[in-house]
Design a protein around this motif. Structure first.
Motif, mmCIF file in Angstrom:
data_model
loop_
_atom_site.group_PDB
_atom_site.id
_atom_site.type_symbol
_atom_site.label_atom_id
_atom_site.label_comp_id
_atom_site.label_asym_id
_atom_site.label_seq_id
_atom_site.Cartn_x
_atom_site.Cartn_y
_atom_site.Cartn_z
ATOM 1 N N LEU A 187 -27.498 42.618 36.772
ATOM 2 C CA LEU A 187 -26.835 43.488 35.837
ATOM 3 C C LEU A 187 -28.058 43.487 34.486
ATOM 4 O O LEU A 187 -28.686 42.404 34.389
ATOM 5 N N PRO A 188 -28.293 44.614 34.095
ATOM 6 C CA PRO A 188 -29.404 44.684 33.065
ATOM 7 C C PRO A 188 -29.330 43.711 31.613
ATOM 8 O O PRO A 188 -27.819 43.996 30.972
ATOM 9 N N GLU A 189 -30.137 43.304 30.972
ATOM 10 C CA GLU A 189 -29.913 42.549 29.794
ATOM 11 C C GLU A 189 -29.469 43.465 28.728
ATOM 12 O O GLU A 189 -30.054 44.731 28.705
ATOM 13 N N GLY A 190 -28.640 43.144 27.873
ATOM 14 C CA GLY A 190 -28.254 43.944 26.649
ATOM 15 C C GLY A 190 -27.050 45.052 26.958
ATOM 16 O O GLY A 190 -26.479 45.489 26.174
ATOM 17 N N VAL A 191 -26.695 45.102 28.356
ATOM 18 C CA VAL A 191 -25.629 45.856 28.435
ATOM 19 C C VAL A 191 -24.345 45.397 28.331
ATOM 20 O O VAL A 191 -24.081 44.316 28.225
ATOM 21 N N ALA A 192 -23.476 46.391 27.557
ATOM 22 C CA ALA A 192 -22.101 45.991 27.086
ATOM 23 C C ALA A 192 -21.154 45.833 28.196
ATOM 24 O O ALA A 192 -21.180 46.375 29.342
ATOM 25 N N CYS A 193 -20.178 44.628 28.149
ATOM 26 C CA CYS A 193 -19.383 44.451 29.198
ATOM 27 C C CYS A 193 -17.990 43.902 28.588
ATOM 28 O O CYS A 193 -17.990 43.610 27.261
ATOM 29 N N LEU A 212 -14.785 41.122 29.467
ATOM 30 C CA LEU A 212 -14.343 40.282 30.183
ATOM 31 C C LEU A 212 -12.882 39.945 30.052
ATOM 32 O O LEU A 212 -12.331 39.991 28.610
ATOM 33 N N THR A 213 -11.910 40.126 30.981
ATOM 34 C CA THR A 213 -10.471 40.006 30.855
ATOM 35 C C THR A 213 -10.214 38.595 31.531
ATOM 36 O O THR A 213 -10.492 38.452 32.745
ATOM 37 N N LEU A 214 -9.870 37.607 30.666
ATOM 38 C CA LEU A 214 -9.476 36.590 31.107
ATOM 39 C C LEU A 214 -7.822 36.481 31.150
ATOM 40 O O LEU A 214 -7.176 37.268 30.729
ATOM 41 N N PRO A 215 -7.246 35.510 32.280
ATOM 42 C CA PRO A 215 -5.781 35.816 32.462
ATOM 43 C C PRO A 215 -5.040 35.656 31.327
ATOM 44 O O PRO A 215 -5.168 34.805 30.381
ATOM 45 N N GLY A 216 -3.977 36.499 31.105
ATOM 46 C CA GLY A 216 -3.217 36.652 30.140
ATOM 47 C C GLY A 216 -3.848 37.247 28.490
ATOM 48 O O GLY A 216 -2.973 37.158 27.691
ATOM 49 N N LEU A 217 -4.921 37.712 28.752
ATOM 50 C CA LEU A 217 -5.628 38.099 27.584
ATOM 51 C C LEU A 217 -5.989 39.590 27.776
ATOM 52 O O LEU A 217 -6.557 39.818 28.919
ATOM 53 N N ASP A 218 -6.354 40.367 26.500
ATOM 54 C CA ASP A 218 -7.043 41.552 26.624
ATOM 55 C C ASP A 218 -8.382 41.550 26.728
ATOM 56 O O ASP A 218 -8.960 40.372 26.860
ATOM 57 N N ALA A 219 -8.861 42.481 27.076
ATOM 58 C CA ALA A 219 -10.686 42.502 27.620
ATOM 59 C C ALA A 219 -11.170 42.188 26.111
ATOM 60 O O ALA A 219 -10.767 42.502 24.858
ATOM 61 N N VAL A 220 -12.228 41.363 26.230
ATOM 62 C CA VAL A 220 -13.083 40.903 25.055
ATOM 63 C C VAL A 220 -14.633 41.449 25.471
ATOM 64 O O VAL A 220 -14.972 41.187 26.538
ATOM 65 N N GLN A 221 -15.188 42.070 24.375
ATOM 66 C CA GLN A 221 -16.461 42.809 24.716
ATOM 67 C C GLN A 221 -17.572 41.528 24.513
ATOM 68 O O GLN A 221 -17.429 40.624 23.647
ATOM 69 N N ALA A 222 -18.724 42.029 25.208
ATOM 70 C CA ALA A 222 -19.946 41.042 25.355
ATOM 71 C C ALA A 222 -20.889 41.748 25.630
ATOM 72 O O ALA A 222 -20.948 42.984 25.906
ATOM 73 N N HIS A 223 -22.166 41.032 25.605
ATOM 74 C CA HIS A 223 -23.571 41.746 26.137
ATOM 75 C C HIS A 223 -24.169 40.741 27.076
ATOM 76 O O HIS A 223 -24.190 39.742 26.770
ATOM 77 N N VAL A 224 -24.569 41.333 28.157
ATOM 78 C CA VAL A 224 -25.255 40.667 29.019
ATOM 79 C C VAL A 224 -26.606 40.060 28.456
ATOM 80 O O VAL A 224 -27.395 40.866 27.933
ATOM 81 N N ALA A 225 -26.582 38.691 28.687
ATOM 82 C CA ALA A 225 -27.799 38.248 27.919
ATOM 83 C C ALA A 225 -28.883 37.872 29.435
ATOM 84 O O ALA A 225 -30.065 38.052 29.022
ATOM 85 N N TRP A 226 -28.540 37.566 30.386
ATOM 86 C CA TRP A 226 -29.265 37.365 31.585
ATOM 87 C C TRP A 226 -28.325 37.566 32.841
ATOM 88 O O TRP A 226 -27.348 37.265 32.913
ATOM 89 N N TRP A 227 -29.250 37.719 33.908
ATOM 90 C CA TRP A 227 -28.705 37.891 35.391
ATOM 91 C C TRP A 227 -29.848 37.162 36.128
ATOM 92 O O TRP A 227 -30.801 37.357 36.035
#
Length: 122
Positions: free
Chosen positions: A64-70, A72-87
């Motif tokens: 996954l490219p650095e900086g791309v928006a993503c 994350l959906t954890l059990p029982g929660l709505d999706a939370v926005q993040a940005h990839v820092a490294w792969w």
């Protein structure tokens, strides 16, 4: 316009940079089944193996490219926005766009912490 961790939005002094480099907010080892969706892509199943108010690390077979928006959906929660820092080698690190609520962190740690819970997925 492409954004990377080196431009002004993500560079030294930004929250995203500090969350990954300085670990200004501690992370806890967990084993949480989750779903991750990259901007413009379809969601896929993953396992979050460390989690903190500022970010997370998880498995991703595809680079996954650095900086791309993503999101994350954890059990029982709505999706939370993040940005990839490294792969690297099937693992990614990402910084949340804003700090997670401490109650959310406590709930995830109580349910999925490797050190504290028999509920953790092995």
């Amino acid at each position: 316009m492409s954004t990377t961790w080196h431009d002004s939005r993500f560079g030294p002094g930004s929250y995203e940079y500090s969350a990954q480099e300085d670990r200004c907010v501690p992370r806890q080892r967990v084993n949480i089944p989750a779903t991750l969706r990259i901007s413009g892509g379809t969601s896929f199943h993953t396992v979050v193996h460390d989690l903190g108010a500022g970010g997370f690390a998880a498995f991703s077979a595809e680079p996954l490219p650095e900086g791309v928006a993503c999101w994350l959906t954890l059990p029982g929660l709505d999706a939370v926005q993040a940005h990839v820092a490294w792969w690297r080698e099937g693992r990614l690190g990402a910084a949340f766009s804003g700090l997670l609520d401490p109650a959310v962190i406590d709930e995830m740690l109580n349910s999925y912490s490797e050190a504290r819970s028999p509920k953790a997925v092995r």
